[in-house]
Write a protein that holds these residues in place. Sequence first.
Motif, PDB file in Angstrom:
ATOM      1  N   PHE A  13      29.217  43.376   1.014  1.00  0.00           N
ATOM      2  CA  PHE A  13      27.839  43.018   1.368  1.00  0.00           C
ATOM      3  C   PHE A  13      27.823  41.944   2.450  1.00  0.00           C
ATOM      4  CE2 PHE A  13      23.991  40.442   0.653  1.00  0.00           C
ATOM      5  CZ  PHE A  13      23.020  41.413   0.886  1.00  0.00           C
ATOM      6  N   LEU A  14      28.661  40.926   2.312  1.00  0.00           N
ATOM      7  CA  LEU A  14      28.707  39.856   3.313  1.00  0.00           C
ATOM      8  C   LEU A  14      29.203  40.387   4.656  1.00  0.00           C
ATOM      9  CD1 LEU A  14      30.113  36.975   1.083  1.00  0.00           C
ATOM     10  CD2 LEU A  14      27.803  37.144   2.030  1.00  0.00           C
ATOM     11  N   GLY A  15      30.159  41.317   4.617  1.00  0.00           N
ATOM     12  CA  GLY A  15      30.626  41.937   5.858  1.00  0.00           C
ATOM     13  C   GLY A  15      29.512  42.700   6.553  1.00  0.00           C
ATOM     14  N   VAL A  23      21.981  37.340   9.340  1.00  0.00           N
ATOM     15  CA  VAL A  23      22.427  36.552   8.193  1.00  0.00           C
ATOM     16  C   VAL A  23      21.274  35.680   7.712  1.00  0.00           C
ATOM     17  CG1 VAL A  23      24.080  34.832   7.380  1.00  0.00           C
ATOM     18  CG2 VAL A  23      24.784  36.546   9.073  1.00  0.00           C
ATOM     19  N   PRO A  24      20.916  35.742   6.416  1.00  0.00           N
ATOM     20  CA  PRO A  24      19.821  34.905   5.897  1.00  0.00           C
ATOM     21  C   PRO A  24      20.150  33.420   6.046  1.00  0.00           C
ATOM     22  CG  PRO A  24      20.457  36.621   4.319  1.00  0.00           C
ATOM     23  CD  PRO A  24      21.499  36.609   5.390  1.00  0.00           C
ATOM     24  N   HIS A  25      19.122  32.605   6.051  1.00  0.00           N
ATOM     25  CA  HIS A  25      19.344  31.165   6.201  1.00  0.00           C
ATOM     26  C   HIS A  25      19.894  30.545   4.925  1.00  0.00           C
ATOM     27  CE1 HIS A  25      15.383  31.202   4.254  1.00  0.00           C
ATOM     28  NE2 HIS A  25      15.674  29.991   3.833  1.00  0.00           N
ATOM     29  N   ALA A  26      19.777  31.261   3.793  1.00  0.00           N
ATOM     30  CA  ALA A  26      20.275  30.716   2.520  1.00  0.00           C
ATOM     31  C   ALA A  26      20.786  31.848   1.636  1.00  0.00           C
ATOM     32  CB  ALA A  26      19.179  29.938   1.807  1.00  0.00           C
ATOM     33  N   LEU A  27      21.985  31.649   1.075  1.00  0.00           N
ATOM     34  CA  LEU A  27      22.553  32.622   0.144  1.00  0.00           C
ATOM     35  C   LEU A  27      22.932  31.908  -1.145  1.00  0.00           C
ATOM     36  CD1 LEU A  27      24.028  33.398   3.219  1.00  0.00           C
ATOM     37  CD2 LEU A  27      24.355  35.463   1.873  1.00  0.00           C
ATOM     38  N   LEU A  28      22.781  32.621  -2.252  1.00  0.00           N
ATOM     39  CA  LEU A  28      23.130  32.084  -3.565  1.00  0.00           C
ATOM     40  C   LEU A  28      24.238  32.930  -4.160  1.00  0.00           C
ATOM     41  CD1 LEU A  28      22.596  30.259  -6.052  1.00  0.00           C
ATOM     42  CD2 LEU A  28      20.856  31.921  -6.771  1.00  0.00           C
ATOM     43  N   PHE A  29      25.375  32.296  -4.472  1.00  0.00           N
ATOM     44  CA  PHE A  29      26.486  32.962  -5.137  1.00  0.00           C
ATOM     45  C   PHE A  29      26.476  32.528  -6.602  1.00  0.00           C
ATOM     46  CE2 PHE A  29      29.359  32.919  -1.073  1.00  0.00           C
ATOM     47  CZ  PHE A  29      28.444  33.742  -0.435  1.00  0.00           C
ATOM     48  N   SER A  30      26.263  33.465  -7.515  1.00  0.00           N
ATOM     49  CA  SER A  30      26.244  33.115  -8.940  1.00  0.00           C
ATOM     50  C   SER A  30      27.332  33.874  -9.682  1.00  0.00           C
ATOM     51  CB  SER A  30      24.870  33.409  -9.555  1.00  0.00           C
ATOM     52  OG  SER A  30      24.658  34.802  -9.682  1.00  0.00           O
ATOM     53  N   GLY A  31      27.822  33.266 -10.745  1.00  0.00           N
ATOM     54  CA  GLY A  31      28.853  33.893 -11.560  1.00  0.00           C
ATOM     55  C   GLY A  31      29.660  32.836 -12.295  1.00  0.00           C
ATOM     56  N   MET A  32      30.450  33.280 -13.264  1.00  0.00           N
ATOM     57  CA  MET A  32      31.214  32.363 -14.090  1.00  0.00           C
ATOM     58  C   MET A  32      32.211  31.554 -13.256  1.00  0.00           C
ATOM     59  SD  MET A  32      33.791  35.116 -15.915  1.00  0.00           S
ATOM     60  CE  MET A  32      34.645  33.897 -16.899  1.00  0.00           C
ATOM     61  N   GLU A  33      32.707  30.490 -13.846  1.00  0.00           N
ATOM     62  CA  GLU A  33      33.658  29.625 -13.157  1.00  0.00           C
ATOM     63  C   GLU A  33      34.971  30.365 -12.878  1.00  0.00           C
ATOM     64  OE1 GLU A  33      35.992  25.358 -13.895  1.00  0.00           O
ATOM     65  OE2 GLU A  33      34.802  26.272 -15.486  1.00  0.00           O
ATOM     66  N   GLY A  34      35.548  30.094 -11.723  1.00  0.00           N
ATOM     67  CA  GLY A  34      36.888  30.570 -11.439  1.00  0.00           C
ATOM     68  C   GLY A  34      37.009  32.005 -10.987  1.00  0.00           C
ATOM     69  N   ILE A  35      35.966  32.566 -10.373  1.00  0.00           N
ATOM     70  CA  ILE A  35      36.053  33.964  -9.936  1.00  0.00           C
ATOM     71  C   ILE A  35      35.962  34.104  -8.417  1.00  0.00           C
ATOM     72  CG2 ILE A  35      35.231  34.942 -12.106  1.00  0.00           C
ATOM     73  CD1 ILE A  35      32.458  35.166 -10.913  1.00  0.00           C
ATOM     74  N   ILE A 160      23.588  36.841  -4.468  1.00  0.00           N
ATOM     75  CA  ILE A 160      24.748  37.715  -4.618  1.00  0.00           C
ATOM     76  C   ILE A 160      25.443  37.363  -5.923  1.00  0.00           C
ATOM     77  CG2 ILE A 160      26.926  38.494  -3.599  1.00  0.00           C
ATOM     78  CD1 ILE A 160      25.855  37.591  -0.892  1.00  0.00           C
ATOM     79  N   ARG A 161      25.521  38.322  -6.822  1.00  0.00           N
ATOM     80  CA  ARG A 161      26.174  38.097  -8.120  1.00  0.00           C
ATOM     81  C   ARG A 161      27.663  38.420  -8.020  1.00  0.00           C
ATOM     82  NH1 ARG A 161      22.333  37.485 -12.110  1.00  0.00           N
ATOM     83  NH2 ARG A 161      20.222  38.181 -11.566  1.00  0.00           N
ATOM     84  N   PHE A 162      28.479  37.466  -8.450  1.00  0.00           N
ATOM     85  CA  PHE A 162      29.923  37.659  -8.473  1.00  0.00           C
ATOM     86  C   PHE A 162      30.343  38.126  -9.870  1.00  0.00           C
ATOM     87  CE2 PHE A 162      29.543  35.748  -4.532  1.00  0.00           C
ATOM     88  CZ  PHE A 162      30.757  35.542  -3.900  1.00  0.00           C
ATOM     89  N   GLN A 163      31.308  39.034  -9.906  1.00  0.00           N
ATOM     90  CA  GLN A 163      31.741  39.636 -11.160  1.00  0.00           C
ATOM     91  C   GLN A 163      33.095  39.071 -11.594  1.00  0.00           C
ATOM     92  OE1 GLN A 163      29.618  41.714 -12.704  1.00  0.00           O
ATOM     93  NE2 GLN A 163      28.252  41.394 -10.955  1.00  0.00           N
ATOM     94  N   PRO A 164      33.390  39.093 -12.908  1.00  0.00           N
ATOM     95  CA  PRO A 164      34.724  38.696 -13.366  1.00  0.00           C
ATOM     96  C   PRO A 164      35.804  39.547 -12.711  1.00  0.00           C
ATOM     97  CG  PRO A 164      33.206  38.892 -15.229  1.00  0.00           C
ATOM     98  CD  PRO A 164      32.490  39.447 -14.024  1.00  0.00           C
ATOM     99  N   ILE A 165      36.959  38.952 -12.471  1.00  0.00           N
ATOM    100  CA  ILE A 165      38.076  39.669 -11.865  1.00  0.00           C
ATOM    101  C   ILE A 165      38.591  40.716 -12.847  1.00  0.00           C
ATOM    102  CG2 ILE A 165      40.330  39.441 -10.749  1.00  0.00           C
ATOM    103  CD1 ILE A 165      38.105  37.930  -9.332  1.00  0.00           C
TER     104      ILE A 165
END
Length: 341
Positions: A13-15, A23-35, A160-165
């Motif tokens: 998505f970022l690519g 590119v938006p002026h603000a992006l939010l990356f959410s997800g558990m720690e360490g991913i 943008i939601r980040f998923q567990p590895i």
Amino acid sequence: MKDVPGQPRAKLFLGKLFESTQVPHALLFSGMEGIGKSAVALQFAKLLNCLAPVEHDCCDRCTACVKMENGTHPDLMWVKADGAFIKLDQIRGLRNRLRFPPFEGNRRVIVIENGQSLREEAANALLKMLEEPPGRNVLLVTTLEPQMLLPTIVSRCCHIRFQPIDVEALAGLLAAQHPMTSLKALKVARLAEGSITRGRWLCDENRVDQWKETLKKVESLGDLGILEFFPLMAQWVQKSENLEQDLECIKLWMRDVILCRLLENHQPLFELDRSTLRAVGRTGTDTLFSIYEQIEQALHRLRQNANKNLVFEGVCLAIKDSLYGKGRWDSISQRRESLSF
């Protein structure tokens, strides 16, 4: 971004955003720690300013990439908690810098790491920046959960939601970085639930033993009377190396408990003792899910710096009363009998 493990959808998505030049002026990356949220944020900042991008990725060789990797690029700003919180003065200082155009790069990139640490007044100041975004600046906010931020901040960001590895991928990464067999790496990866940070933390043999000791304490809750319960909880909180990790362990155990209740052939990550298995058999699934939700809420409150004793007592009370029953609460009379001559 290819060197960051996992997160294929987020990186794709970022690519695409970079390719579109919108590119938006603000992006939010959410997800558990360490991913990988912060790692991807750095790689995306490099891509936005790379002098010779290759296939929608940074080259990692030009002067801009090297400076950003080393933390010396004037157009990369990283905001972290000062103590327990990100404070108003930090956001005000940021706003003053944003009055000027980028010094060297195409865009100035500001990374606010762990945005859930924003104090209320700092969050409101950040919101004002998002309402009037300065040109050629990209704000990247990382957080564990979007609901830990002001809804108005979330609504003004591209989320943008980040998923567990993936477990197999994480096991391979841990085996390559630590001296262990592939079987042990797979077991640690399952315990880590997709978090690279937690996986590395668990690679120390003592860590797994600590989690086993934590679960022994949890499974002994059913035998505690009221005279023992609260002093033991206070002692646990005081001596715990990392109370949040203890709660993560209990959450993982509770997940196993629920799966054992729902699936006949589930293989738990930790061996459950007989009293727990009996308790699971007589407890309804709605009750088990309710306990799991209370553990999630406790983790959320702990991250918001709530009273540790009250948070932890609440979780253990829920487990003791709802899973193991209240049969041993009335232990004062029993204690009197045992003390009589």
